[in-house]
Design a protein around this motif. Structure first.
Motif, PDB file in Angstrom:
ATOM      1  N   ASN A   1       0.844  -1.182   0.000  1.00 30.76           N
ATOM      2  CA  ASN A   1       0.000   0.000   0.000  1.00 30.76           C
ATOM      3  C   ASN A   1       0.889   1.245   0.000  1.00 30.76           C
ATOM      4  O   ASN A   1       1.426   1.630   1.032  1.00 30.76           O
ATOM      5  CB  ASN A   1      -0.926  -0.002   1.216  1.00 30.76           C
TER       6      ASN A   1
ATOM      7  N   ASP B   1      -0.123   4.229  -0.538  1.00 34.43           N
ATOM      8  CA  ASP B   1      -0.891   5.415  -0.156  1.00 34.43           C
ATOM      9  C   ASP B   1      -0.420   6.017   1.170  1.00 34.43           C
ATOM     10  O   ASP B   1      -0.658   7.184   1.445  1.00 34.43           O
ATOM     11  CB  ASP B   1      -2.390   5.082  -0.055  1.00 34.43           C
ATOM     12  N   SER B   2       0.257   5.225   1.977  1.00 41.58           N
ATOM     13  CA  SER B   2       0.684   5.728   3.285  1.00 41.58           C
ATOM     14  C   SER B   2       1.906   6.640   3.183  1.00 41.58           C
ATOM     15  O   SER B   2       2.222   7.341   4.145  1.00 41.58           O
ATOM     16  CB  SER B   2       0.986   4.557   4.215  1.00 41.58           C
TER      17      SER B   2
ATOM     18  N   SER C   1       3.908   9.870   2.397  1.00 39.36           N
ATOM     19  CA  SER C   1       3.572  11.284   2.200  1.00 39.36           C
ATOM     20  C   SER C   1       4.707  12.139   2.726  1.00 39.36           C
ATOM     21  O   SER C   1       5.603  11.653   3.421  1.00 39.36           O
ATOM     22  CB  SER C   1       2.272  11.621   2.926  1.00 39.36           C
TER      23      SER C   1
ATOM     24  N   THR D   1      -6.030  13.129   9.858  1.00 34.77           N
ATOM     25  CA  THR D   1      -6.460  12.790   8.499  1.00 34.77           C
ATOM     26  C   THR D   1      -7.838  13.373   8.263  1.00 34.77           C
ATOM     27  O   THR D   1      -8.562  13.709   9.200  1.00 34.77           O
ATOM     28  CB  THR D   1      -6.520  11.261   8.296  1.00 34.77           C
TER      29      THR D   1
ATOM     30  N   MET E   1       0.633  13.789  -0.711  1.00 32.62           N
ATOM     31  CA  MET E   1       0.451  12.334  -0.716  1.00 32.62           C
ATOM     32  C   MET E   1       1.100  11.745  -1.975  1.00 32.62           C
ATOM     33  O   MET E   1       0.434  11.282  -2.884  1.00 32.62           O
ATOM     34  CB  MET E   1      -1.043  11.997  -0.660  1.00 32.62           C
ATOM     35  N   TRP E   2       2.430  11.772  -2.006  1.00 34.25           N
ATOM     36  CA  TRP E   2       3.127  11.307  -3.193  1.00 34.25           C
ATOM     37  C   TRP E   2       3.054   9.788  -3.343  1.00 34.25           C
ATOM     38  O   TRP E   2       3.214   9.257  -4.445  1.00 34.25           O
ATOM     39  CB  TRP E   2       4.571  11.786  -3.201  1.00 34.25           C
TER      40      TRP E   2
ATOM     41  N   SER F   1       0.346   7.913  -3.153  1.00 30.29           N
ATOM     42  CA  SER F   1      -0.821   7.566  -3.977  1.00 30.29           C
ATOM     43  C   SER F   1      -0.551   7.858  -5.448  1.00 30.29           C
ATOM     44  O   SER F   1      -1.001   7.118  -6.326  1.00 30.29           O
ATOM     45  CB  SER F   1      -2.064   8.301  -3.487  1.00 30.29           C
TER      46      SER F   1
ATOM     47  N   GLY G   1       1.694   5.089  -6.559  1.00 32.66           N
ATOM     48  CA  GLY G   1       0.895   3.869  -6.709  1.00 32.66           C
ATOM     49  C   GLY G   1       0.064   3.877  -7.990  1.00 32.66           C
ATOM     50  O   GLY G   1      -0.009   2.871  -8.698  1.00 32.66           O
ATOM     51  N   ALA G   2      -0.563   5.024  -8.292  1.00 29.92           N
ATOM     52  CA  ALA G   2      -1.355   5.124  -9.527  1.00 29.92           C
ATOM     53  C   ALA G   2      -0.464   5.007 -10.756  1.00 29.92           C
ATOM     54  O   ALA G   2      -0.837   4.375 -11.754  1.00 29.92           O
ATOM     55  CB  ALA G   2      -2.123   6.444  -9.550  1.00 29.92           C
TER      56      ALA G   2
ATOM     57  N   GLN H   1       0.468   1.397 -11.106  1.00 28.63           N
ATOM     58  CA  GLN H   1      -0.711   0.669 -11.590  1.00 28.63           C
ATOM     59  C   GLN H   1      -0.854   0.854 -13.099  1.00 28.63           C
ATOM     60  O   GLN H   1      -1.113  -0.096 -13.835  1.00 28.63           O
ATOM     61  CB  GLN H   1      -1.971   1.168 -10.871  1.00 28.63           C
TER      62      GLN H   1
END
Length: 156
Positions: A58, A60-61, A63, A73, A83-84, A86, A89-90, A93
Motif C-alpha cells: 500500500n 498510499d501511506s 507522504s 487525516t 500524498m506522493w 498515492s 501507486g497510480a 498501476q
C-alpha cells in the motif's frame, strides 16, 4: 421543432448508430471493461505481492509534510501534506496495466498478424510465379506459331 426536423434528426441518429465504427467502439468498450477485471486481478494477485516483498503493498501511506504540523487525516488534518505515495501507486498501476496489456494482448496479436501477412505475401508471390510462367508459355506458343506461318506451307 417540426415533424420534418424531428424525422431528419432521428434518421441522422439512426445512420450514426448503424455505422460500423460506432458498433466496433461499443464492443471495444465492453471488452475493455471486462479485460480491466483480468488486469486488476493480475496486478493485485501477482504484481502487488512481488512489490510488497521489497517494500509495502500500500503506497498510499507515503507522504511528505509541506507545511507543519502535519497531523490527523480527513477534516481534522492540519498542515499541508503531499500524498506522493498515492501518485506513485497510480503511476505503477498504469505502467503495470500497460505492460500486461502489451505483453498479453498487443504483442501476441502483432505476431499473429505478421504471420498472416507473411502467408498472404507468400501466396501472392507463388501466384505471380505461376502467372509469369503461364505468360512465358503463351509467348513461346505465339512465337512458334509466327515462325510456322513465316515458313509457309511448302518450306518445311
Amino acid at each position: 421543432m417540426s415533424d420534418q426536423e424531428k424525422t431528419s434528426v432521428l434518421q441522422g441518429f439512426k445512420a450514426f448508430l448503424m455505422r460500423g465504427n460506432v458498433v466496433d467502439l461499443a464492443v471495444a468498450v465492453v471488452i475493455g471493461a471486462a479485460f480491466t477485471n483480468i488486469v486488476n486481478a493480475v496486478v493485485k494477485g501477482v504484481i502487488n505481492p512481488l512489490v510488497g516483498a521489497f517494500g509495502t503493498q500500500n503506497l498510499d501511506s507515503y507522504s511528505s509534510c509541506l507545511k507543519a504540523p502535519c497531523e490527523g487525516t480527513g477534516d481534522d488534518a492540519t498542515g499541508i501534506t503531499i500524498m506522493w505515495g498515492s501518485v506513485l501507486g497510480a503511476t505503477l498501476q498504469f505502467v503495470i496495466t500497460a505492460a500486461v496489456v502489451y505483453f498479453l494482448m498487443v504483442l501476441p496479436m502483432a505476431k499473429y498478424l505478421a504471420r498472416v501477412e507473411a502467408r498472404r505475401k507468400a501466396k501472392e508471390s507463388t501466384q505471380e510465379v505461376i502467372e509469369i510462367t503461364e505468360l512465358e508459355v503463351l509467348k513461346e506458343i505465339r512465337d512458334t506459331l509466327v515462325a510456322q506461318r513465316g515458313q509457309g506451307p511448302g518450306e518445311h
